[in-house]
Design an enzyme around this catalytic site. Structure first.
Site, short mmCIF file in Angstrom:
data_model
loop_
_atom_site.label_atom_id
_atom_site.label_comp_id
_atom_site.label_asym_id
_atom_site.label_seq_id
_atom_site.Cartn_x
_atom_site.Cartn_y
_atom_site.Cartn_z
N GLY A 265 3.04 -0.92 4.32
CA GLY A 265 3.11 0.49 3.91
C GLY A 265 4.55 0.88 3.62
N GLY A 266 5.20 1.52 4.58
CA GLY A 266 6.54 2.10 4.39
C GLY A 266 7.55 1.16 3.75
CD GLU B 156 -3.26 -2.07 7.57
OE1 GLU B 156 -2.15 -2.31 7.10
OE2 GLU B 156 -3.88 -1.02 7.33
CG HIS C 17 -5.79 2.10 5.15
ND1 HIS C 17 -5.28 3.09 5.96
CD2 HIS C 17 -4.81 1.16 5.04
CE1 HIS C 17 -4.04 2.77 6.32
NE2 HIS C 17 -3.73 1.61 5.77
CD GLU D 181 -2.77 5.74 6.53
OE1 GLU D 181 -2.81 5.69 5.30
OE2 GLU D 181 -1.85 5.25 7.22
CG ASN E 200 -1.75 1.25 1.33
OD1 ASN E 200 -1.83 2.03 0.39
ND2 ASN E 200 -2.38 1.46 2.48
CD1 TRP E 201 3.75 1.13 -2.58
CD2 TRP E 201 3.54 1.95 -4.65
NE1 TRP E 201 4.49 0.34 -3.41
CE2 TRP E 201 4.38 0.81 -4.69
CE3 TRP E 201 3.27 2.63 -5.84
CZ2 TRP E 201 4.94 0.35 -5.87
CZ3 TRP E 201 3.83 2.16 -7.02
CH2 TRP E 201 4.65 1.04 -7.03
CE LYS E 202 -0.12 3.44 4.64
NZ LYS E 202 0.04 3.54 6.06
CB SER F 163 5.43 -1.29 12.17
OG SER F 163 5.00 0.04 12.41
N GLY G 118 2.66 2.79 10.70
CA GLY G 118 3.62 3.87 10.49
C GLY G 118 4.35 4.30 11.74
P1 13P Z 1 3.20 0.75 7.67
O1 13P Z 1 3.68 -0.58 7.12
O2 13P Z 1 3.96 1.91 7.12
O3 13P Z 1 3.10 0.72 9.15
O4 13P Z 1 1.71 0.96 7.12
C1 13P Z 1 0.80 -0.06 7.28
C2 13P Z 1 -0.40 0.24 6.48
O5 13P Z 1 -1.15 1.15 6.78
C3 13P Z 1 -0.64 -0.59 5.29
O6 13P Z 1 -1.93 -0.38 4.81
#
Ligand code: 13P
Length: 255
Positions: A233-234, A166, A94, A96, A8-10, A212, A172
């Site tokens: 994510g990251g 999640e 999600h 966010e 997930n590149w956001k 994470s 994050g």
């Molecule tokens: P991180 O891996 O950066 O914690 O993000 C997780 C996420 O929100 C994937 O959708």
């Protein structure tokens, strides 16, 4: 069950950066057998990614969709538009979007239904906040998120779903859940889905852990009985670290 690892590149990457990532990751493609891998770029990069990964085993996901097929919804993108681009999966709910953009369970329910109606596979994201966890309400929150997201669906449709657990406090922050805690939550999700749709229907429903996740810890999550992949994510933003993460996951399940 085949592992499913999603990037997930956001709100990251231009079309050029997306193309570079896709070309780099495809060099490793043969080494990914046995793991379903998908990338979820921002909407603007979906066509660039689709063009490059078209003949590969990599799959495409979107990060959200609107609940209607078309209409006067300025700035929005429908499931039909995503399917038209070759998108196969779509994230729904999600954290966010729930916590920054104010999406509630009703909205998420309409989006899950819209995704399935357009032939997309929803990845339904659920998870508790830190305060909810501290109040001992993790299971209650997850159950409510699942029941309300799935209420508009027939039991048969629920089998096509992926669920991503999640915990909001792990996203994050570099502070991943303990694998044993993630396993307990994912087992609870499996049982809740069985209560909603029946044990047969959810036999093929995969559950991911997200929050994470990185090369160094993914093995300890996918080794758990109730966890069938990760939403990353990251650590998915650089092709080399993402491919190392996928290798670590494969190694863990094969050993
Ligand atoms: P991180 O891996 O950066 O914690 O993000 C997780 C996420 O929100 C994937 O959708």
């Amino acid at each position: 069950m085949e592992l499913i690892i999603a990037a997930n590149w956001k709100m990251h990457k231009t079309t050029g950066e997306t193309s570079d990532f896709c070309r780099a990751i495809l060099k490793e493609e043969k080494l990914f057998s046995g793991v379903e891998i998908l990338i979820c770029p921002p909407y603007t990069s979906l066509p660039a990614a689709a063009n490059i990964i078209v003949d590969s085993s990599l799959k495409l996901g979107a990060q959200d969709l609107h609940w209607e097929k078309e209409g006067a919804f300025t700035g929005e993108i429908s499931g039909a538009m995503l399917a038209d681009l070759g998108v196969e999966y779509v994230l729904v709910g999600h954290s966010e979007r729930r916590h920054i953009l104010g999406e509630d369970n009703n909205r998420i329910s309409s989006k899950v239904k819209a995704a399935l109606d357009c032939g997309l596979k929803p990845i339904l994201c659920v998870g508790e906040t830190e305060a909810e966890r501290e109040a001992g309400a993790t299971n209650e929150v997850i159950e409510e998120q699942l029941i309300s997201a799935l209420k508009a669906l027939s039991a048969g449709k629920i089998g096509d779903l992926v669920v991503a657990y999640e915990p909001v406090w792990a996203i994050g922050t570099g502070k991943a859940a303990l694998p044993s805690d993630a396993e307990a939550a994912c087992l609870f999700i499996t049982e809740a889905l069985q209560n909603i749709a029946g044990p047969e229907t959810v036999k093929k429903t995969r559950i991911q852990y997200g929050g994470s996740v990185k090369e160094g810890n993914i093995g300890s999550f996918v080794e758990q009985t109730s966890i069938h992949g990760a939403l990353v994510g990251g650590a998915s933003l650089k092709a080399d670290s993402f491919s190392k993460l996928v290798h670590a996951a494969r190694k863990a399940v094969q050993s």
